[in-house]
Design a protein around this motif. Structure first.
Motif, PDB file in Angstrom:
ATOM      1  N   GLU A 145       0.841  -1.184   0.000  1.00  0.00           N
ATOM      2  CA  GLU A 145       0.000   0.000   0.000  1.00  0.00           C
ATOM      3  C   GLU A 145       0.885   1.246   0.000  1.00  0.00           C
TER       4      GLU A 145
ATOM      5  N   SER B 139       5.430  -3.049   4.743  1.00  0.00           N
ATOM      6  CA  SER B 139       5.065  -4.397   5.177  1.00  0.00           C
ATOM      7  C   SER B 139       3.662  -4.686   4.649  1.00  0.00           C
ATOM      8  N   PHE B 140       3.270  -5.943   4.708  1.00  0.00           N
ATOM      9  CA  PHE B 140       1.924  -6.316   4.240  1.00  0.00           C
ATOM     10  C   PHE B 140       1.463  -7.553   5.002  1.00  0.00           C
ATOM     11  N   ASN B 141       0.178  -7.795   4.964  1.00  0.00           N
ATOM     12  CA  ASN B 141      -0.395  -9.001   5.582  1.00  0.00           C
ATOM     13  C   ASN B 141      -0.274 -10.155   4.596  1.00  0.00           C
ATOM     14  N   PHE B 142       0.520 -11.157   4.929  1.00  0.00           N
ATOM     15  CA  PHE B 142       0.744 -12.271   4.013  1.00  0.00           C
ATOM     16  C   PHE B 142      -0.154 -13.450   4.381  1.00  0.00           C
ATOM     17  N   ASP B 143      -0.439 -14.268   3.386  1.00  0.00           N
ATOM     18  CA  ASP B 143      -1.359 -15.385   3.571  1.00  0.00           C
ATOM     19  C   ASP B 143      -0.614 -16.721   3.582  1.00  0.00           C
ATOM     20  N   ASN B 144      -1.378 -17.798   3.711  1.00  0.00           N
ATOM     21  CA  ASN B 144      -0.779 -19.146   3.752  1.00  0.00           C
ATOM     22  C   ASN B 144      -0.098 -19.512   2.441  1.00  0.00           C
TER      23      ASN B 144
ATOM     24  N   THR C 294       1.611 -17.490   0.533  1.00  0.00           N
ATOM     25  CA  THR C 294       2.938 -16.879   0.573  1.00  0.00           C
ATOM     26  C   THR C 294       3.878 -17.690   1.453  1.00  0.00           C
TER      27      THR C 294
ATOM     28  N   ARG D 172      11.142  -2.198   2.022  1.00  0.00           N
ATOM     29  CA  ARG D 172      10.218  -3.199   1.488  1.00  0.00           C
ATOM     30  C   ARG D 172      10.952  -4.503   1.173  1.00  0.00           C
TER      31      ARG D 172
ATOM     32  N   LEU E 110      10.918 -12.364   5.919  1.00  0.00           N
ATOM     33  CA  LEU E 110       9.996 -13.494   5.738  1.00  0.00           C
ATOM     34  C   LEU E 110      10.741 -14.716   5.202  1.00  0.00           C
TER      35      LEU E 110
END
Length: 203
Positions: free
Chosen positions: A102, A107-112, A114, A154, A161
């Motif tokens: 954004e 940072s960002f909200n990562f999912d399963n 990723t 970034r 991660l």
């Protein structure tokens, strides 16, 4: 009837022409700049802008001292720029994933999905994280003062991660490209496609 058709065609072409000029897509040229920062090495940047003067101004706003700048041919795609750019290794890179951010975020909200991808990374490979921003000016703060520093943050977030979920640290390299490698033209709100980190793999 014929005059009406011709008039409508003319108006249609005029709208396309004006839209193109507003977006700035076709009028931007590619420049190669030799730059440096205080107490830093001299390096090379590639950027798109409308004129050499505007390109120099944008570089200066991001803290770069411009030693030399010249117009160069535009390659066919952003991938060509990455492979042929100054920061590219001499060996082939394979794009694994693009992570988007954004405005102003590092940072960002990562999912399963990723997490699953990161866990499959191999420790015998090298990985390169190319951080990018859009062309919107940033508000300097304690975390970053310009788009170059934001692009590094970034890339470093994704590196964290990779370390956490793949257990790889030593063979992960971070590069910040500032706003100089856009995938698409920036609007007044910037572009989410340009606010990204690209994860590459090599042998």
């Amino acid at each position: 009837m014929k005059r009406t058709i011709i008039k409508n065609c003319f108006l249609f072409l005029l709208v396309i022409l004006l839209s193109t000029k507003i977006s700035g897509g076709v009028e931007k040229k590619k420049y190669k700049a030799l730059v440096k920062k205080p107490n830093s090495i001299i390096t090379t940047y590639y950027l798109y802008d409308y004129s050499k003067e505007s390109a120099k101004e944008n570089l200066a706003l991001n803290g770069w001292e411009v030693l030399k700048i010249e117009e160069v041919p535009i390659e066919s795609s952003n991938e060509d720029l990455i492979q042929k750019g100054f920061f590219s290794p001499s060996y082939k890179l394979r794009l694994l994933k693009i992570f988007y951010f954004e405005k102003g975020a590092y940072s960002f909200n990562f999912d399963n999905e990723t997490i699953s991808l990161l866990k499959k990374l191999k420790k015998g490979k090298r990985y390169y994280l190319y951080g990018h921003t859009d062309s919107l000016p940033v508000i300097p703060n304690e975390k970053f003062k310009n788009n170059y520093e934001l692009s590094i943050l970034r890339a470093n977030f994704v590196k964290g991660l990779v370390k956490k979920y793949a257990g790889i640290d030593e063979n992960v390299y971070v590069v910040g490209f500032d706003a100089f490698y856009p995938i698409e033209s920036n609007s007044f709100d910037g572009s989410k496609k340009n606010r990204r980190v690209e994860l590459y793999e090599s042998d």
